[in-house]
Design an enzyme around this catalytic site. Structure first.
Site, short mmCIF file in Angstrom:
data_model
loop_
_atom_site.label_atom_id
_atom_site.label_comp_id
_atom_site.label_asym_id
_atom_site.label_seq_id
_atom_site.Cartn_x
_atom_site.Cartn_y
_atom_site.Cartn_z
CB CYS A 105 -1.22 0.21 1.02
SG CYS A 105 -0.11 -0.20 2.35
CG HIS A 157 -4.82 -0.07 3.88
ND1 HIS A 157 -3.66 -0.66 3.39
CD2 HIS A 157 -5.34 0.16 3.12
CE1 HIS A 157 -4.18 -1.21 1.58
NE2 HIS A 157 -4.83 -0.92 2.08
CG HIS A 173 -6.78 0.18 -1.48
ND1 HIS A 173 -6.53 -0.60 -0.62
CD2 HIS A 173 -7.74 0.14 -2.08
CE1 HIS A 173 -8.13 -1.01 -0.74
NE2 HIS A 173 -8.76 -1.02 -1.36
#
Length: 202
Positions: A105, A157, A173
């Site tokens: 990510c 994340h 992402h």
């Protein structure tokens, strides 16, 4: 008799005087004599006046164009970053990856921003300390969106916002299970895991 002679003399003198005098009775005659000079300076003086007022207008217009170009350049930079990230759609997830053989990510974000000369830290937690926090309602495409997934207490994340529709925020992402995809905060999982939004480019 004497009066007539005097009168005819006066008329003759007057006529001769008129022919030899510099009195001009028409524009054409003046041009023939070289007396009438079409004054370009008058015209060019008028034109610059017009021009200068136009110039001022143009400059004002230019300055407003430049301002919008500055704003636009900021949004077009964001769009380039988004486009770069979307080029990775379908690329598999790979821990530590930063290219099309595989990305994680933060690797996706790091690369998309880096390709556009914007340097970011390498990890999602460090990225979350970069730029300034903005609320969901003030979010814009190109902003970073952070999550605390899998019940974590810390950010782990990150994605790049691609689109905003009312209360829904879409972002690109790298998902561990599906690789690079576009997801939405309207999905229950990401809605619950949402942490914050940061603006890197003003």
């Amino acid at each position: 008799m004497m009066k007539r002679i005097v009168l005819s003399l006066i008329v003759s003198v007057f006529l001769i005087g008129c022919k030899s005098s510099k009195i001009v009775t028409s524009k054409e005659e003046a041009i023939e004599r070289g007396i009438y000079d079409y004054d370009n300076s008058t015209v060019s003086t008028k034109k610059p006046t017009k021009k200068s007022s136009n110039t001022t207008y143009t400059e004002e217009k230019k300055s407003s164009i430049n301002t919008s170009t500055i704003n636009k350049s900021s949004s077009s930079l964001n769009q380039k970053i988004i486009d770069d990230a979307l080029e990775f759609l379908g690329v598999r997830y790979r821990t530590g990856g930063t290219n099309k053989r595989g990305v994680d990510c933060s690797g996706l974000v790091f690369t998309a921003y880096g390709n556009n000369d914007v340097k970011l830290p390498r990890t999602s937690i460090d990225m979350s300390r970069h730029g300034k926090k903005v609320s969901k309602r003030n979010a814009e495409p190109g902003d970073l969106i952070f999550f605390k997934t899998n019940g974590r207490s810390k950010i782990n994340h990150v994605g790049i916002i691609t689109e905003i529709n009312s209360d829904e925020i879409k972002f690109v992402h790298a998902s561990t299970s599906r690789g690079v995809i576009v997801s939405s905060t309207s999905e229950n999982y990401y809605n619950k895991a949402f942490a914050q939004i940061n603006r890197v480019i003003n």
